[in-house]
Design an enzyme around this catalytic site. Structure first.
Site, PDB file in Angstrom:
ATOM      1  N   VAL A 136       0.947  -1.200  -0.048  1.00 50.63           N
ATOM      2  CA  VAL A 136       0.055   0.015  -0.073  1.00 50.63           C
ATOM      3  C   VAL A 136       1.066   1.243  -0.099  1.00 50.63           C
ATOM      4  O   VAL A 136       1.540   1.392   0.883  1.00 50.63           O
ATOM      5  CB  VAL A 136      -0.827   0.097   1.215  1.00 50.63           C
ATOM      6  CG1 VAL A 136      -1.818   1.279   1.186  1.00 50.63           C
ATOM      7  CG2 VAL A 136      -1.837  -1.146   1.112  1.00 50.63           C
ATOM      8  N   PRO A 137       0.962   1.753  -1.228  1.00 48.89           N
ATOM      9  CA  PRO A 137       2.164   3.083  -1.308  1.00 48.89           C
ATOM     10  C   PRO A 137       2.090   4.168  -0.754  1.00 48.89           C
ATOM     11  O   PRO A 137       2.052   5.291  -1.432  1.00 48.89           O
ATOM     12  CB  PRO A 137       2.236   2.969  -2.749  1.00 48.89           C
ATOM     13  CG  PRO A 137       0.911   2.864  -3.267  1.00 48.89           C
ATOM     14  CD  PRO A 137       0.126   1.626  -2.305  1.00 48.89           C
ATOM     15  N   CYS A 138       2.274   4.165   0.819  1.00 47.96           N
ATOM     16  CA  CYS A 138       2.211   5.434   1.560  1.00 47.96           C
ATOM     17  C   CYS A 138       3.334   6.159   1.206  1.00 47.96           C
ATOM     18  O   CYS A 138       3.331   7.457   1.100  1.00 47.96           O
ATOM     19  CB  CYS A 138       1.989   5.043   2.874  1.00 47.96           C
ATOM     20  SG  CYS A 138       3.496   4.157   3.561  1.00 47.96           S
ATOM     21  N   HIS A 139       4.373   5.786   0.719  1.00 50.73           N
ATOM     22  CA  HIS A 139       5.580   6.469   0.330  1.00 50.73           C
ATOM     23  C   HIS A 139       5.437   7.277  -0.877  1.00 50.73           C
ATOM     24  O   HIS A 139       6.147   8.148  -0.887  1.00 50.73           O
ATOM     25  CB  HIS A 139       6.872   5.512  -0.155  1.00 50.73           C
ATOM     26  CG  HIS A 139       6.730   4.637  -0.994  1.00 50.73           C
ATOM     27  ND1 HIS A 139       5.877   3.654  -1.228  1.00 50.73           N
ATOM     28  CD2 HIS A 139       6.808   4.724  -2.464  1.00 50.73           C
ATOM     29  CE1 HIS A 139       5.857   2.898  -2.349  1.00 50.73           C
ATOM     30  NE2 HIS A 139       6.503   3.603  -2.960  1.00 50.73           N
TER      31      HIS A 139
END
Length: 161
Positions: free
Chosen positions: A119-122
């Site tokens: 889950v690409p929170c970056h």
């Protein structure tokens, strides 16, 4: 509950799963010995993470189940729409969710994401383009964004509009 540690270019990850889904992927600052998994789901997560780091995967195809409130899950679902190699600001994310006044709550939910990279929170940054808080450390956030830009051959990450 199953658990394994796996070495990546930015440190060791701890992957946890139950019988049905990946429940957490977290980056660790401390060294660990790689461990053999007794879970086909963890084995699949390791394979897909290795493909991501090799530049052969831009999204993940795994059953996921992280605990959180309805609002947190909505934020995490929206994070999945941020394309590989792009970024989005917290303000843009709040507008996409139809809740422009929820920037801080969205940032808090983003910080509680337990599925690192998957889950690409970056890919969420400040409105001014700055790198803002990241549980794995800002150097890892920069590394991940640079890696994705390099895979796409764009030289630097583009702000999602």
């Amino acid at each position: 509950m199953f658990e394994a540690y796996h070495k990546t270019p930015v440190g060791f990850v701890r992957i946890r799963a139950d019988e049905h889904a990946i429940t957490s992927v977290s980056i660790r600052d401390e060294e660990h010995e790689e461990s053999v998994s007794a879970s086909p789901l963890i084995d699949a997560a390791i394979l897909q993470l290795d493909e991501y780091f090799a530049g052969k995967r831009q999204s993940f195809n795994l059953p996921l189940n992280q605990s959180g409130s309805t609002f947190q899950k909505e934020v995490w679902d929206n994070l999945m729409s941020v394309q590989f190699g792009t970024t989005m600001s917290y303000l843009q994310l709040s507008n996409q969710m139809g809740n422009p006044l929820a920037i801080r709550a969205i940032a808090t939910a983003n910080g509680k994401n337990n599925l690192w990279i998957i889950v690409p929170c970056h890919r969420i940054i400040g409105s001014d383009g700055s790198l803002t808080g990241y549980a794995g450390g800002l150097w890892r956030k920069r590394w991940l964004l640079d890696h994705e830009a390099s895979v796409l051959g764009i030289g630097q990450t583009k702000l999602f509009v």
